[in-house]
Design a protein around this motif. Sequence first.
Motif, PDB file in Angstrom:
ATOM      1  N   LEU A  27       0.810  -1.220   0.000  1.00 45.14           N
ATOM      2  CA  LEU A  27       0.000   0.000   0.000  1.00 45.14           C
ATOM      3  C   LEU A  27       0.846   1.274   0.000  1.00 45.14           C
ATOM      4  O   LEU A  27       0.491   2.269  -0.622  1.00 45.14           O
ATOM      5  CB  LEU A  27      -0.928   0.028   1.228  1.00 45.14           C
ATOM      6  CG  LEU A  27      -2.064  -0.994   1.243  1.00 45.14           C
ATOM      7  CD1 LEU A  27      -2.828  -0.906   2.548  1.00 45.14           C
ATOM      8  CD2 LEU A  27      -3.004  -0.764   0.053  1.00 45.14           C
ATOM      9  N   PHE A  28       1.964   1.232   0.723  1.00 45.66           N
ATOM     10  CA  PHE A  28       2.761   2.451   0.869  1.00 45.66           C
ATOM     11  C   PHE A  28       4.129   2.362   0.188  1.00 45.66           C
ATOM     12  O   PHE A  28       4.639   3.346  -0.334  1.00 45.66           O
ATOM     13  CB  PHE A  28       2.931   2.798   2.352  1.00 45.66           C
ATOM     14  CG  PHE A  28       3.677   4.091   2.567  1.00 45.66           C
ATOM     15  CD1 PHE A  28       3.055   5.312   2.311  1.00 45.66           C
ATOM     16  CD2 PHE A  28       5.000   4.090   2.978  1.00 45.66           C
ATOM     17  CE1 PHE A  28       3.755   6.509   2.471  1.00 45.66           C
ATOM     18  CE2 PHE A  28       5.705   5.277   3.141  1.00 45.66           C
ATOM     19  CZ  PHE A  28       5.072   6.489   2.891  1.00 45.66           C
ATOM     20  N   GLY A  29       4.714   1.174   0.224  1.00 43.88           N
ATOM     21  CA  GLY A  29       6.057   1.032  -0.361  1.00 43.88           C
ATOM     22  C   GLY A  29       7.124   1.666   0.506  1.00 43.88           C
ATOM     23  O   GLY A  29       7.021   1.660   1.739  1.00 43.88           O
ATOM     24  N   GLN A  30       8.115   2.230  -0.125  1.00 45.60           N
ATOM     25  CA  GLN A  30       9.235   2.845   0.590  1.00 45.60           C
ATOM     26  C   GLN A  30       8.997   4.336   0.761  1.00 45.60           C
ATOM     27  O   GLN A  30       8.589   5.000  -0.185  1.00 45.60           O
ATOM     28  CB  GLN A  30      10.534   2.650  -0.212  1.00 45.60           C
ATOM     29  CG  GLN A  30      10.883   1.202  -0.483  1.00 45.60           C
ATOM     30  CD  GLN A  30      11.047   0.414   0.794  1.00 45.60           C
ATOM     31  OE1 GLN A  30      11.752   0.835   1.705  1.00 45.60           O
ATOM     32  NE2 GLN A  30      10.366  -0.730   0.885  1.00 45.60           N
ATOM     33  N   VAL A  31       9.321   4.863   1.939  1.00 43.52           N
ATOM     34  CA  VAL A  31       9.145   6.304   2.155  1.00 43.52           C
ATOM     35  C   VAL A  31      10.179   7.069   1.319  1.00 43.52           C
ATOM     36  O   VAL A  31      11.324   6.650   1.156  1.00 43.52           O
ATOM     37  CB  VAL A  31       9.233   6.657   3.668  1.00 43.52           C
ATOM     38  CG1 VAL A  31      10.549   6.241   4.275  1.00 43.52           C
ATOM     39  CG2 VAL A  31       8.994   8.142   3.900  1.00 43.52           C
ATOM     40  N   LYS A  32       9.700   8.158   0.725  1.00 41.69           N
ATOM     41  CA  LYS A  32      10.551   8.954  -0.162  1.00 41.69           C
ATOM     42  C   LYS A  32      10.725  10.378   0.372  1.00 41.69           C
ATOM     43  O   LYS A  32      11.788  10.967   0.274  1.00 41.69           O
ATOM     44  CB  LYS A  32       9.880   9.061  -1.544  1.00 41.69           C
ATOM     45  CG  LYS A  32       9.741   7.730  -2.277  1.00 41.69           C
ATOM     46  CD  LYS A  32      11.020   7.383  -2.980  1.00 41.69           C
ATOM     47  CE  LYS A  32      10.851   6.224  -3.953  1.00 41.69           C
ATOM     48  NZ  LYS A  32      12.117   6.002  -4.681  1.00 41.69           N
ATOM     49  N   ARG A  33       9.627  10.969   0.854  1.00 43.62           N
ATOM     50  CA  ARG A  33       9.652  12.394   1.171  1.00 43.62           C
ATOM     51  C   ARG A  33       8.702  12.653   2.329  1.00 43.62           C
ATOM     52  O   ARG A  33       7.575  12.151   2.335  1.00 43.62           O
ATOM     53  CB  ARG A  33       9.199  13.168  -0.081  1.00 43.62           C
ATOM     54  CG  ARG A  33       9.278  14.679   0.021  1.00 43.62           C
ATOM     55  CD  ARG A  33      10.723  15.159   0.059  1.00 43.62           C
ATOM     56  NE  ARG A  33      10.802  16.614  -0.122  1.00 43.62           N
ATOM     57  CZ  ARG A  33      10.575  17.503   0.852  1.00 43.62           C
ATOM     58  NH1 ARG A  33      10.243  17.109   2.054  1.00 43.62           N
ATOM     59  NH2 ARG A  33      10.699  18.803   0.579  1.00 43.62           N
ATOM     60  N   THR A  34       9.171  13.404   3.302  1.00 41.84           N
ATOM     61  CA  THR A  34       8.340  13.748   4.453  1.00 41.84           C
ATOM     62  C   THR A  34       8.351  15.265   4.625  1.00 41.84           C
ATOM     63  O   THR A  34       9.393  15.895   4.457  1.00 41.84           O
ATOM     64  CB  THR A  34       8.893  13.090   5.745  1.00 41.84           C
ATOM     65  OG1 THR A  34       9.213  11.731   5.483  1.00 41.84           O
ATOM     66  CG2 THR A  34       7.871  13.153   6.866  1.00 41.84           C
ATOM     67  N   ASN A  35       7.208  15.828   4.928  1.00 46.96           N
ATOM     68  CA  ASN A  35       7.150  17.256   5.230  1.00 46.96           C
ATOM     69  C   ASN A  35       6.313  17.439   6.485  1.00 46.96           C
ATOM     70  O   ASN A  35       5.236  16.872   6.618  1.00 46.96           O
ATOM     71  CB  ASN A  35       6.513  18.028   4.066  1.00 46.96           C
ATOM     72  CG  ASN A  35       6.501  19.521   4.334  1.00 46.96           C
ATOM     73  OD1 ASN A  35       7.535  20.135   4.556  1.00 46.96           O
ATOM     74  ND2 ASN A  35       5.314  20.119   4.346  1.00 46.96           N
ATOM     75  N   SER A  36       6.832  18.234   7.390  1.00 48.91           N
ATOM     76  CA  SER A  36       6.141  18.444   8.655  1.00 48.91           C
ATOM     77  C   SER A  36       6.153  19.924   9.001  1.00 48.91           C
ATOM     78  O   SER A  36       7.164  20.602   8.831  1.00 48.91           O
ATOM     79  CB  SER A  36       6.848  17.639   9.747  1.00 48.91           C
ATOM     80  OG  SER A  36       6.186  17.777  10.978  1.00 48.91           O
ATOM     81  N   ILE A  37       5.012  20.416   9.460  1.00 46.60           N
ATOM     82  CA  ILE A  37       4.882  21.835   9.797  1.00 46.60           C
ATOM     83  C   ILE A  37       4.162  21.956  11.128  1.00 46.60           C
ATOM     84  O   ILE A  37       3.140  21.314  11.341  1.00 46.60           O
ATOM     85  CB  ILE A  37       4.034  22.582   8.728  1.00 46.60           C
ATOM     86  CG1 ILE A  37       4.720  22.547   7.362  1.00 46.60           C
ATOM     87  CG2 ILE A  37       3.768  24.022   9.158  1.00 46.60           C
ATOM     88  CD1 ILE A  37       3.868  23.140   6.235  1.00 46.60           C
TER      89      ILE A  37
END
Lengths: 359, 359
Positions: free
Chosen positions: B147-157
Amino acid sequence: MVAPIRFGIMGCADIARKICRAIGLAHNATVVAVGSRSADKARRFIADNGLPENTHVHGSYEELLEDPAVDAVYVPLPTSLHVHWAVAAAGKGKHVLLEKPPALNAAELDRILEACEVNGVQIMDGTMWMHHPRTAKMRELLSDPDLFGQVKRTNSIFSFNGDSDFLKNDIRVKPDLDGLGALGDAGWYCIRSILWANDYDLPRTAIAFPNPVKNEAGVVLSCDASLHWEDGRVATFHCSFLAHLTMDLTVIGSKGTLQLNDFIVPIEQKSAHFTFASGSCFDDLVDSWTTFPKKHVVSTDLPQEALMVSEFSSLVAAIKESGAKPDHKWPTISRKTQVVLDAVKTSLDSGSKPVQIAF
Amino acid sequence: MVAPIRFGIMGCADIARKICRAIGLAHNATVVAVGSRSADKARRFIADNGLPENTHVHGSYEELLEDPAVDAVYVPLPTSLHVHWAVAAAGKGKHVLLEKPPALNAAELDRILEACEVNGVQIMDGTMWMHHPRTAKMRELLSDPDLFGQVKRTNSIFSFNGDSDFLKNDIRVKPDLDGLGALGDAGWYCIRSILWANDYDLPRTAIAFPNPVKNEAGVVLSCDASLHWEDGRVATFHCSFLAHLTMDLTVIGSKGTLQLNDFIVPIEQKSAHFTFASGSCFDDLVDSWTTFPKKHVVSTDLPQEALMVSEFSSLVAAIKESGAKPDHKWPTISRKTQVVLDAVKTSLDSGSKPVQIAF
C-alpha cells in the motif's frame, strides 16, 4: 456574436488530446487544423479525437503555420522545440498557446515573448489550474487581510510515479527534448503555485537541495528547493517522477491557512475543494481546536483546460476583432515562473549554492 | 489488580493542568502530590484542578522528591532545569515523565538517561501524539509494502501565532529557560514526526535554512530545515511561533501518501482522522483522479495525553511490581529526536552549513 478562434494543433502529443477536447468544449474556440511531421499521423489524430472530416491536415509544422484559416496554434511539442516553433508561429501572425514549461530558460522565453510582442500576438502558457474557478476563490481568501493576513510560508509538492516505460521513453526524461526533467514538468507547477500564493512577488534567492536524483543522461527525476524573500518569507517545493501521486499546496499566513491536495488536477472534474482555516486556536487545555478548518467546494461545468482555452481565446478575439493589444498579465507570470526555475536549475547545477533571482 | 502509579507533579506550569487531568483519566495512575517553589502555589493548583484534599503539598521540588508516596514525577519545568531535576528524581528512585524537549542538547539528555538507567527508573518524554491510536493505525499503513512502499519524502509543519504576551513573557522565548525557542517546542514535534515516518532511521545530514527569525535575545521564533538520508530520502520541516496554527504531516512513499493536518493535537478530542491514498493515478485525459484518497477515522475514549500516562504507568508498574527492566524504546526515540534537533541547531548557528548527524 464573435466568431470562435480557429486553432491549429501543432503536433500530436498525448497532452494534445486533452486540449483538443478543451477547444471543443470552449464556447469561443474551434479546431480547424492539425499539423504533424506526418500527414498520416495528423489524419489519425483527427479521426481518434472526433474532429470534423474537413479539419485541415498538414504534414509539417511549416505548412500548418501557412494555413490562413488558423488564428492560433496550440504547441505541445517538446520544450527544446518551443523557441523555434513559437517564434515561427508569431512570425506568421499566429497567437500561441504554449505547453509548459514554455522554454528551457528565460533567455529562450524572452525570444518567444519578443516575437509575440513584435507581431502583436497573444501568448499564454498551458498551466491549466490557474483557470479553475477554485483558484479565483482561493485568491479571494488569500487577499483578505482579516482572514488570511500576510503570507509567511508556502509548501508545494507535485510527485507522481513514472512507470518503467515513462522513465525510459518519455520526452521528459530525455536531455535533448524536455531536458529540465521533473523540474521543468512537475516543478513548473510547484514554482507557479508558490508565486501565485505570494501574489507574484518574486523571491530573492533560490537554494536547491543537495543530491537531486538524475537519470544516466543527467536529467533530473526528483529534486527540491527552497525560495527566500527579503522580508523573511520562505517557500519549499518538491517535484518528482519517483514517488506516489501527490499534489499539495499549503499556504500559511499570519491569520489563516489554505490547503489543498490536488491543486494541478482536481480529484473530481466538476467539483473541486480546498480547506481554509482562519483564527484557529486550541481550547483551554490544548487538547482540541476551537475553530475547525472549513472545507470549500467550487463547482465548474467546464474542466479547467476548457476555461484556459476560453480565456486565451477571449484575449485573441479582442485583438482580432477590436484591435486590442496583447495582454501582458499571462506572459509576465510565465516569465516570472521561468526566471525562478532558472535560478533553481543554476543552484542545482552548482551544488546547492544560493542563487539570486533577477527579473 | 495492580495499584495505580502515584504521581507527583513537579511545578505548576500551564501544561501541568492537562497532564494532571490525564493522570486522573488514566486507569492506572493517580496524583498524590504537587510540588512547587511555593506551597501556596501548590495548594492553589490542587484546588484549581479538583485534586483530593489529602494530596500532598510540597513547597519545594526537593521535598517532593523525598515523598515516599510518590512513584513517578511529571516534570513540566523549563527545559534548562530538566537535567538538574530529572537527574535528582532518578537519584531518588522516581520514574520520570519529562516534558519535551527533554533537554537542551543530547549531552544533557545523556546525563538524564544515564541517571535513569543507573537507578532503574523509567523515563518517557511528553510527546503525546505518539500515543493516540491514530498514530498506530497510520504506522500500520506506512508499514505495508504493497500500500505504501518505501518512504521517499516527508514534510512536517507546526506553526502557531504567539500573541504579544507569549512573545514577551513565555518561557519558550527566554534564552535562560527554553532557549531552543520554536525549534525546541514546535520543531521537536516536527522532527519526531519525521523520524516516526522514517521508522526512526536517522538522517545523515541536517541543513537549516538561512535567516531564521530570532527575538532580541537571540531565541529562534521561526525556522526551517531539511534532513537528508544516505539513500536519497529527504524531509523538510517548518516550526514557528509567528504564523497561523498549522500542523501538517505529509509522508510520500513509492506507492502511497499519508496526510493529516492536526498531527500534534487532533482537531476533535474523541475522533481523529487522516487521509491515505494508494495507487493513485489520473484518468486517460489527465483531468481527474481514478483513485480517491481515503479518509480514515480513528476514535478514542481517552485523550492522547491520558493514553501516554497510561503507557508510561504500565511500564512503571512492570518495574515496580514484577522487577522488569526499564523499557528502552521511548528513551531511544527521545535521544534520536534530540540528536537531530542538535544537528539542526548547529546548522542554524553556523549559517546553514550541512551538519552530520551522529547517534
